[in-house]
Motif scaffolding. Structure first.
Motif, mmCIF file in Angstrom:
data_model
loop_
_atom_site.group_PDB
_atom_site.id
_atom_site.type_symbol
_atom_site.label_atom_id
_atom_site.label_comp_id
_atom_site.label_asym_id
_atom_site.label_seq_id
_atom_site.Cartn_x
_atom_site.Cartn_y
_atom_site.Cartn_z
ATOM 1 N N MET A 1 38.452 31.857 -23.422
ATOM 2 C CA MET A 1 37.327 31.452 -22.599
ATOM 3 C C MET A 1 37.593 31.902 -21.167
ATOM 4 N N TYR A 2 36.734 32.755 -20.676
ATOM 5 C CA TYR A 2 36.850 33.251 -19.311
ATOM 6 C C TYR A 2 35.455 33.649 -18.836
ATOM 7 N N PRO A 3 35.053 33.343 -17.654
ATOM 8 C CA PRO A 3 35.739 32.463 -16.704
ATOM 9 C C PRO A 3 35.430 30.992 -16.994
ATOM 10 N N VAL A 4 36.349 30.133 -16.582
ATOM 11 C CA VAL A 4 36.153 28.694 -16.715
ATOM 12 C C VAL A 4 35.465 28.172 -15.461
ATOM 13 N N SER A 5 34.475 27.343 -15.673
ATOM 14 C CA SER A 5 33.846 26.610 -14.579
ATOM 15 C C SER A 5 33.383 25.276 -15.141
ATOM 16 N N ARG A 6 33.983 24.206 -14.681
ATOM 17 C CA ARG A 6 33.647 22.838 -15.098
ATOM 18 C C ARG A 6 33.356 22.043 -13.848
ATOM 19 N N ARG A 7 32.322 21.228 -13.902
ATOM 20 C CA ARG A 7 31.935 20.451 -12.724
ATOM 21 C C ARG A 7 31.829 18.970 -13.038
ATOM 22 N N SER A 8 32.184 18.183 -12.051
ATOM 23 C CA SER A 8 31.937 16.744 -12.074
ATOM 24 C C SER A 8 31.047 16.452 -10.867
ATOM 25 N N GLN A 9 30.858 15.193 -10.581
ATOM 26 C CA GLN A 9 30.014 14.816 -9.451
ATOM 27 C C GLN A 9 30.510 15.419 -8.133
ATOM 28 N N ARG A 10 31.841 15.379 -7.926
ATOM 29 C CA ARG A 10 32.390 15.812 -6.643
ATOM 30 C C ARG A 10 33.255 17.058 -6.698
ATOM 31 N N LEU A 11 33.735 17.419 -7.893
ATOM 32 C CA LEU A 11 34.713 18.495 -8.012
ATOM 33 C C LEU A 11 34.257 19.592 -8.959
ATOM 34 N N GLU A 12 34.915 20.737 -8.821
ATOM 35 C CA GLU A 12 34.715 21.837 -9.754
ATOM 36 C C GLU A 12 36.071 22.452 -10.078
ATOM 37 N N LEU A 13 36.259 22.782 -11.350
ATOM 38 C CA LEU A 13 37.396 23.606 -11.754
ATOM 39 C C LEU A 13 36.873 25.032 -11.847
ATOM 40 N N ARG A 14 37.603 25.965 -11.247
ATOM 41 C CA ARG A 14 37.222 27.370 -11.330
ATOM 42 C C ARG A 14 38.473 28.222 -11.430
ATOM 43 N N GLU A 15 38.280 29.454 -11.823
ATOM 44 C CA GLU A 15 39.400 30.395 -11.894
ATOM 45 C C GLU A 15 39.962 30.624 -10.494
ATOM 46 N N LEU A 16 41.255 30.844 -10.421
ATOM 47 C CA LEU A 16 41.910 31.181 -9.157
ATOM 48 C C LEU A 16 41.616 32.625 -8.773
ATOM 49 N N THR A 17 41.635 32.891 -7.481
ATOM 50 C CA THR A 17 41.540 34.257 -6.967
ATOM 51 C C THR A 17 42.722 34.484 -6.034
ATOM 52 N N ILE A 18 42.992 35.731 -5.707
ATOM 53 C CA ILE A 18 44.107 36.052 -4.815
ATOM 54 C C ILE A 18 43.884 35.441 -3.426
ATOM 55 N N ASP A 19 42.639 35.181 -3.068
ATOM 56 C CA ASP A 19 42.325 34.554 -1.780
ATOM 57 C C ASP A 19 42.736 33.086 -1.725
ATOM 58 N N ASP A 20 43.167 32.516 -2.853
ATOM 59 C CA ASP A 20 43.541 31.099 -2.914
ATOM 60 C C ASP A 20 45.006 30.835 -2.572
ATOM 61 N N VAL A 21 45.785 31.867 -2.287
ATOM 62 C CA VAL A 21 47.226 31.683 -2.089
ATOM 63 C C VAL A 21 47.512 30.661 -0.994
ATOM 64 N N ASP A 22 46.894 30.769 0.169
ATOM 65 C CA ASP A 22 47.195 29.833 1.256
ATOM 66 C C ASP A 22 46.774 28.407 0.916
ATOM 67 N N ALA A 23 45.670 28.253 0.218
ATOM 68 C CA ALA A 23 45.224 26.909 -0.177
ATOM 69 C C ALA A 23 46.181 26.296 -1.205
ATOM 70 N N VAL A 24 46.671 27.094 -2.134
ATOM 71 C CA VAL A 24 47.649 26.590 -3.107
ATOM 72 C C VAL A 24 48.972 26.300 -2.402
ATOM 73 N N LEU A 25 49.332 27.099 -1.403
ATOM 74 C CA LEU A 25 50.550 26.858 -0.624
ATOM 75 C C LEU A 25 50.496 25.502 0.079
ATOM 76 N N ALA A 26 49.304 25.077 0.497
ATOM 77 C CA ALA A 26 49.164 23.763 1.142
ATOM 78 C C ALA A 26 49.531 22.633 0.186
ATOM 79 N N ILE A 27 49.535 22.916 -1.109
ATOM 80 C CA ILE A 27 49.941 21.933 -2.120
ATOM 81 C C ILE A 27 51.389 22.195 -2.523
ATOM 82 N N TYR A 28 51.648 23.377 -3.059
ATOM 83 C CA TYR A 28 52.959 23.700 -3.610
ATOM 84 C C TYR A 28 54.033 23.935 -2.552
ATOM 85 N N GLY A 29 53.648 24.115 -1.308
ATOM 86 C CA GLY A 29 54.611 24.253 -0.226
ATOM 87 C C GLY A 29 54.876 22.949 0.508
ATOM 88 N N SER A 30 54.169 21.903 0.121
ATOM 89 C CA SER A 30 54.256 20.621 0.809
ATOM 90 C C SER A 30 55.318 19.707 0.194
#
Length: 188
Positions: free
Chosen positions: A1-30
């Motif tokens: 299954m590609y691409p994944v996109s799931r939504r709730s009232q406030r959130l969405e799950l989506r596929e990662l892109t290379i532009d997400d590195v800094d945002a993921v770093l704010a989690i995995y680097g913390s």
């Protein structure tokens, strides 16, 4: 299954892109965000490799790993990272996990993320069982998984080696029929 996109009232799950590195770093680097995870804070280079690997695995055939961005729908801000990986040792089963940026804690996003991952597992992939493990000290993760309908099953002793110390993990799981009976899935 590609691409994944799931939504709730406030959130969405989506596929990662290379532009997400800094945002993921704010989690995995913390240090705060990784306190209860199975690893110490990652470098930007490490996170770049994780995101690149996640992007590559998204189009693998068959796809057995779903590493997804957790996005706040109102702001379109990446606030978390969710993962669902099929388990080659169990039929129709997967492991799941998630991490959120510390400034997104305390408002129910954890439970909402777990619900979205479980919806993908049971409604999108027709799985039978999903399980996840948490640090015994991570009460917020326990509440998120329980709110999403997962049951605490037990403790795996000496499961994770982190910073030179062995740590136990507490396992939570849910079956497809329990998911169906749980109701109140705020997934759109």
């Amino acid at each position: 299954m590609y691409p994944v996109s799931r939504r709730s009232q406030r959130l969405e799950l989506r596929e990662l892109t290379i532009d997400d590195v800094d945002a993921v770093l704010a989690i995995y680097g913390s240090p705060e965000a990784t306190e209860h995870l199975s690893f110490t804070p990652r470098s930007r280079q490490d996170v770049g490799h994780i995101v690149a690997r996640s992007i590559a695995s998204a189009t693998a055939a068959p796809r057995n790993e779903y590493c997804l961005a957790v996005v706040e729908r109102d702001s379109n801000d990446l606030i978390g990272y969710g993962r669902l990986a099929t388990d080659p040792h169990q039929q129709q089963a997967a492991t799941t996990g998630f991490a959120l940026r510390p400034d997104a804690w305390g408002v129910g996003y954890g439970a909402e993320t777990v619900q979205l991952l479980l919806a993908l597992a049971f409604e999108g992939l027709d799985l039978h069982r999903v399980w996840g493990a948490r640090s015994p000290l991570n009460d917020a993760s326990a509440r998120a998984m329980q709110k999403a309908g997962m049951t605490e099953e037990g403790r795996i002793r000496g499961h994770v080696l982190k910073a030179g110390q062995w740590r136990d993990s507490v396992v939570h799981a849910i079956l497809a029929d329990e998911w169906a009976a749980h109701g109140s899935h705020e997934v759109l």
